[in-house]
Design a protein around this motif. Structure first.
Motif, PDB file in Angstrom:
ATOM      1  N   VAL A 127      40.449 -37.570  22.535  1.00 47.30           N
ATOM      2  CA  VAL A 127      39.683 -38.712  22.292  1.00 47.30           C
ATOM      3  C   VAL A 127      38.049 -38.539  22.180  1.00 47.30           C
ATOM      4  O   VAL A 127      37.657 -39.401  21.595  1.00 47.30           O
ATOM      5  N   ALA A 128      37.729 -37.402  22.560  1.00 50.13           N
ATOM      6  CA  ALA A 128      36.554 -36.904  22.370  1.00 50.13           C
ATOM      7  C   ALA A 128      35.972 -36.675  20.693  1.00 50.13           C
ATOM      8  O   ALA A 128      34.982 -37.269  20.722  1.00 50.13           O
ATOM      9  N   VAL A 129      37.020 -36.253  20.246  1.00 50.16           N
ATOM     10  CA  VAL A 129      36.727 -36.077  18.908  1.00 50.16           C
ATOM     11  C   VAL A 129      36.686 -37.577  18.032  1.00 50.16           C
ATOM     12  O   VAL A 129      35.857 -37.753  17.464  1.00 50.16           O
ATOM     13  N   ASP A 130      37.477 -38.402  18.641  1.00 53.91           N
ATOM     14  CA  ASP A 130      37.463 -40.011  18.152  1.00 53.91           C
ATOM     15  C   ASP A 130      36.145 -40.434  18.452  1.00 53.91           C
ATOM     16  O   ASP A 130      35.256 -41.081  17.729  1.00 53.91           O
ATOM     17  N   SER A 131      35.633 -40.318  19.644  1.00 53.72           N
ATOM     18  CA  SER A 131      34.266 -40.926  19.910  1.00 53.72           C
ATOM     19  C   SER A 131      33.127 -40.341  19.146  1.00 53.72           C
ATOM     20  O   SER A 131      32.430 -41.033  18.551  1.00 53.72           O
ATOM     21  N   LEU A 132      33.275 -39.022  18.912  1.00 51.01           N
ATOM     22  CA  LEU A 132      32.112 -38.256  18.122  1.00 51.01           C
ATOM     23  C   LEU A 132      32.130 -38.724  16.670  1.00 51.01           C
ATOM     24  O   LEU A 132      30.879 -39.336  16.052  1.00 51.01           O
ATOM     25  N   THR A 133      33.196 -38.862  16.380  1.00 48.97           N
ATOM     26  CA  THR A 133      33.483 -39.223  14.935  1.00 48.97           C
ATOM     27  C   THR A 133      33.110 -40.517  14.655  1.00 48.97           C
ATOM     28  O   THR A 133      32.369 -40.826  13.552  1.00 48.97           O
ATOM     29  N   SER A 134      33.549 -41.591  15.464  1.00 47.94           N
ATOM     30  CA  SER A 134      33.278 -42.927  15.374  1.00 47.94           C
ATOM     31  C   SER A 134      31.740 -43.352  15.827  1.00 47.94           C
ATOM     32  O   SER A 134      31.392 -44.536  15.694  1.00 47.94           O
ATOM     33  N   GLY A 135      31.079 -42.517  16.760  1.00 45.28           N
ATOM     34  CA  GLY A 135      30.069 -42.835  17.194  1.00 45.28           C
ATOM     35  C   GLY A 135      29.944 -43.788  18.408  1.00 45.28           C
ATOM     36  O   GLY A 135      29.193 -44.773  18.737  1.00 45.28           O
ATOM     37  N   VAL A 136      31.160 -43.849  19.120  1.00 49.62           N
ATOM     38  CA  VAL A 136      31.534 -44.867  20.089  1.00 49.62           C
ATOM     39  C   VAL A 136      31.469 -44.035  21.728  1.00 49.62           C
ATOM     40  O   VAL A 136      32.482 -43.168  21.644  1.00 49.62           O
ATOM     41  N   PRO A 137      30.381 -44.118  22.280  1.00 47.55           N
ATOM     42  CA  PRO A 137      30.512 -43.325  23.338  1.00 47.55           C
ATOM     43  C   PRO A 137      31.339 -43.398  24.603  1.00 47.55           C
ATOM     44  O   PRO A 137      32.116 -44.768  24.668  1.00 47.55           O
ATOM     45  N   ILE A 138      31.846 -42.508  25.131  1.00 47.51           N
ATOM     46  CA  ILE A 138      32.994 -42.618  26.251  1.00 47.51           C
ATOM     47  C   ILE A 138      32.350 -42.704  27.584  1.00 47.51           C
ATOM     48  O   ILE A 138      31.315 -42.087  27.916  1.00 47.51           O
ATOM     49  N   VAL A 139      32.902 -43.819  28.439  1.00 51.12           N
ATOM     50  CA  VAL A 139      32.689 -43.713  29.941  1.00 51.12           C
ATOM     51  C   VAL A 139      33.710 -43.153  30.751  1.00 51.12           C
ATOM     52  O   VAL A 139      34.631 -43.660  30.304  1.00 51.12           O
ATOM     53  N   THR A 140      33.505 -42.034  31.270  1.00 47.05           N
ATOM     54  CA  THR A 140      34.454 -41.476  32.144  1.00 47.05           C
ATOM     55  C   THR A 140      34.047 -41.028  33.681  1.00 47.05           C
ATOM     56  O   THR A 140      33.058 -41.488  33.892  1.00 47.05           O
ATOM     57  N   THR A 141      34.751 -40.480  34.192  1.00 45.88           N
ATOM     58  CA  THR A 141      34.511 -40.019  35.657  1.00 45.88           C
ATOM     59  C   THR A 141      34.258 -38.411  35.765  1.00 45.88           C
ATOM     60  O   THR A 141      34.919 -37.674  34.940  1.00 45.88           O
ATOM     61  N   GLU A 142      33.998 -38.074  36.822  1.00 43.13           N
ATOM     62  CA  GLU A 142      33.665 -36.465  37.378  1.00 43.13           C
ATOM     63  C   GLU A 142      35.134 -35.947  37.700  1.00 43.13           C
ATOM     64  O   GLU A 142      35.240 -35.666  38.870  1.00 43.13           O
ATOM     65  N   SER A 143      36.211 -36.348  36.863  1.00 46.07           N
ATOM     66  CA  SER A 143      37.583 -35.925  37.437  1.00 46.07           C
ATOM     67  C   SER A 143      37.791 -34.506  36.826  1.00 46.07           C
ATOM     68  O   SER A 143      37.358 -33.825  35.785  1.00 46.07           O
ATOM     69  N   SER A 144      38.838 -33.855  37.450  1.00 41.23           N
ATOM     70  CA  SER A 144      39.140 -32.297  37.243  1.00 41.23           C
ATOM     71  C   SER A 144      40.193 -32.565  36.206  1.00 41.23           C
ATOM     72  O   SER A 144      40.905 -31.264  35.742  1.00 41.23           O
ATOM     73  N   THR A 145      40.915 -33.539  35.740  1.00 44.38           N
ATOM     74  CA  THR A 145      41.830 -33.585  34.758  1.00 44.38           C
ATOM     75  C   THR A 145      41.486 -33.662  33.390  1.00 44.38           C
ATOM     76  O   THR A 145      42.182 -33.351  32.404  1.00 44.38           O
ATOM     77  N   HIS A 146      40.347 -33.424  33.021  1.00 41.00           N
ATOM     78  CA  HIS A 146      40.000 -33.492  31.679  1.00 41.00           C
ATOM     79  C   HIS A 146      40.378 -32.208  30.864  1.00 41.00           C
ATOM     80  O   HIS A 146      40.522 -31.099  31.401  1.00 41.00           O
ATOM     81  N   SER A 147      40.718 -32.395  29.702  1.00 42.96           N
ATOM     82  CA  SER A 147      41.245 -31.242  28.879  1.00 42.96           C
ATOM     83  C   SER A 147      40.115 -30.556  28.107  1.00 42.96           C
ATOM     84  O   SER A 147      39.108 -30.944  28.282  1.00 42.96           O
ATOM     85  N   PRO A 148      40.432 -29.599  27.600  1.00 39.85           N
ATOM     86  CA  PRO A 148      39.528 -28.597  26.844  1.00 39.85           C
ATOM     87  C   PRO A 148      38.515 -29.523  26.007  1.00 39.85           C
ATOM     88  O   PRO A 148      37.148 -29.098  25.933  1.00 39.85           O
ATOM     89  N   GLU A 149      38.717 -30.458  25.175  1.00 35.29           N
ATOM     90  CA  GLU A 149      37.994 -31.064  24.329  1.00 35.29           C
ATOM     91  C   GLU A 149      36.721 -31.843  24.893  1.00 35.29           C
ATOM     92  O   GLU A 149      35.919 -32.204  24.239  1.00 35.29           O
ATOM     93  N   TYR A 150      37.008 -31.921  26.178  1.00 32.59           N
ATOM     94  CA  TYR A 150      35.909 -32.693  27.095  1.00 32.59           C
ATOM     95  C   TYR A 150      34.552 -31.915  26.860  1.00 32.59           C
ATOM     96  O   TYR A 150      33.302 -32.295  27.052  1.00 32.59           O
ATOM     97  N   GLU A 151      34.642 -30.436  26.509  1.00 35.76           N
ATOM     98  CA  GLU A 151      33.538 -29.578  26.390  1.00 35.76           C
ATOM     99  C   GLU A 151      32.572 -29.869  24.936  1.00 35.76           C
ATOM    100  O   GLU A 151      31.540 -29.753  25.170  1.00 35.76           O
ATOM    101  N   TYR A 152      33.372 -30.734  24.228  1.00 39.37           N
ATOM    102  CA  TYR A 152      32.520 -31.418  23.022  1.00 39.37           C
ATOM    103  C   TYR A 152      31.601 -32.402  23.406  1.00 39.37           C
ATOM    104  O   TYR A 152      30.573 -32.713  22.677  1.00 39.37           O
ATOM    105  N   LEU A 153      31.601 -32.917  24.793  1.00 40.84           N
ATOM    106  CA  LEU A 153      30.910 -34.086  25.047  1.00 40.84           C
ATOM    107  C   LEU A 153      29.436 -33.726  25.937  1.00 40.84           C
ATOM    108  O   LEU A 153      29.584 -32.502  26.747  1.00 40.84           O
TER     109      LEU A 153
END
Length: 378
Positions: A288-314
């Motif tokens: 969903v990080a790629v969806d966010s960047l491609t569409s220009g819609v920022p994500i609001v998330t948390t300081e969670s340990s569950t994030h997948s590798p693509e979170y690195e793109y943010l």
């Protein structure tokens, strides 16, 4: 012609365009790609986003639960290996996949060259020290590693894998299709979508992903109620399916700030993104990080340990907001950003800028290049 076999755990719809393009790219370099996949298991089955392309091979799959959060899986590859007779095999890097041990043994016997494709380390699922050791042991027996992101590269290299035998894939969705569909959404179509779902421009948020416990849907619904109490114009579109879909639909009958949309694909996904001001994904941020960047819609998330590798793109603070893992803190972060149109605009521009480095074409090129290097080095 060399024969490369990729065994995917199951076949989600988002993965098919990549494999179609990869097959074409590899064929141009004299490599014949075969793809096989197992059946979706657990919560993934309920998401309903799997496909069965007729040019791929469907594998008999058995799944045995081990407690509430773990399972072991066996995909029967005997007939597949006989029929394809591959020179090179790539499978998912996962200790739960029993066929991996069988395939490694066959590779050791000289049947084919063997590689893993995966995260590198465990991201979303907690792992014991002994499980981590088994994963490192298993990974280091492969002849090549295809890592989703740079973080995965760093992890396997730091745990003994030869850096010269690692490819950073930069995992992605079909960004070309998403851009094309976003371009087809007119301003009139966007506002018609908002009106249809009782939403107000500037106060519309979207959740995109699996609708189940793993993605934190109960937590999100509770927090959405807090946001709506503080900002009556707030609406939360929920795009996706899963084992909590019925619960979400039931909640929406009494909470008018919730708007269940079901599974979103193609132009409908683009319309939802174009109409939304923020993506609310508190846990397990992945593609969903790629969806966010491609569409220009920022994500609001948390300081969670569950994030997948693509979170690195943010980039927290620039392309996403990372709040404390607390419902009140999350509520405040969402409301603050909804009311700060200037900051939202800046973050949206930053998303578009960052999206240039991530695309399905780049993923295909990276993967194909890695496959060729592996074959030349074998």
């Amino acid at each position: 012609m060399k024969r490369l076999l990729i065994i995917h755990p199951w076949m989600p719809a988002y993965r098919v365009p990549f494999l179609v393009r990869l097959r074409t790219s590899l064929a141009e370099q004299g490599i014949e790609l075969h793809v096989a996949f197992g059946e979706p298991v657990g919560n993934i089955r309920a998401r309903g986003d799997n496909e069965y392309p007729d040019w791929m091979t469907r594998l008999p799959t058995r799944s045995i639960p081990l407690g509430s959060h773990r399972r072991i899986i066996w995909r029967n590859t005997r007939k597949l290996l006989h029929d394809v007779s591959p020179d090179f095999v790539i499978t998912e890097q996962a200790i739960k996949n029993l066929e991996n041990y069988w395939l490694l043994w066959l590779a050791k016997m000289g049947r084919f060259e063997f590689a893993f494709w995966g995260h590198g380390r465990s991201y979303s699922t907690p792992q014991t020290a002994s499980e981590a050791k088994v994963k490192d042991w298993l990974t280091n027996r492969a002849g090549w590693f295809f890592a989703y992101t740079a973080g995965g590269v760093d992890h396997v290299v730091s745990h003994g894998f030869n850096r010269n035998r690692v490819t950073e894939v930069r995992n992605s969705i079909d960004t070309d299709e998403l851009k094309l569909n976003l371009g087809r959404v007119s301003e009139a179509s966007k506002f018609a979508f908002l009106e249809e779902h009782g939403c107000t421009a500037g106060y519309t948020c979207l959740y995109l992903g699996g609708v189940d416990e793993e993605k934190g849907i109960p937590w999100l619904l509770q927090t959405a109620e807090l946001i709506a109490a503080a900002e009556p114009k707030f609406r939360l579109l929920i795009g996706g399916t899963g084992n909590l879909s019925d619960a979400v639909v039931a909640a929406a009958t009494t909470q008018n700030h919730l708007v269940p949309l079901g599974r979103l694909d193609g132009i409908e996904k683009a319309r939802a993104l174009a109409a939304s001001d923020l993506l609310l994904v508190p846990f397990w941020v992945g593609l969903v990080a790629v969806d966010s960047l491609t569409s220009g819609v920022p994500i609001v998330t948390t300081e969670s340990s569950t994030h997948s590798p693509e979170y690195e793109y943010l980039d927290p603070g620039r392309t996403c907001i990372q709040s404390q893992c607390d419902q009140l803190a999350y509520r405040d972060s969402v409301i603050e950003l909804l009311h700060n149109t200037s900051r939202r605009a800046d973050m949206s521009a930053s998303c578009f800028s960052a999206s240039a480095a991530i695309s399905i074409d780049a993923m295909v090129q990276n993967f194909a290049s890695g496959a060729v290097q592996w074959m030349q080095a074998s």
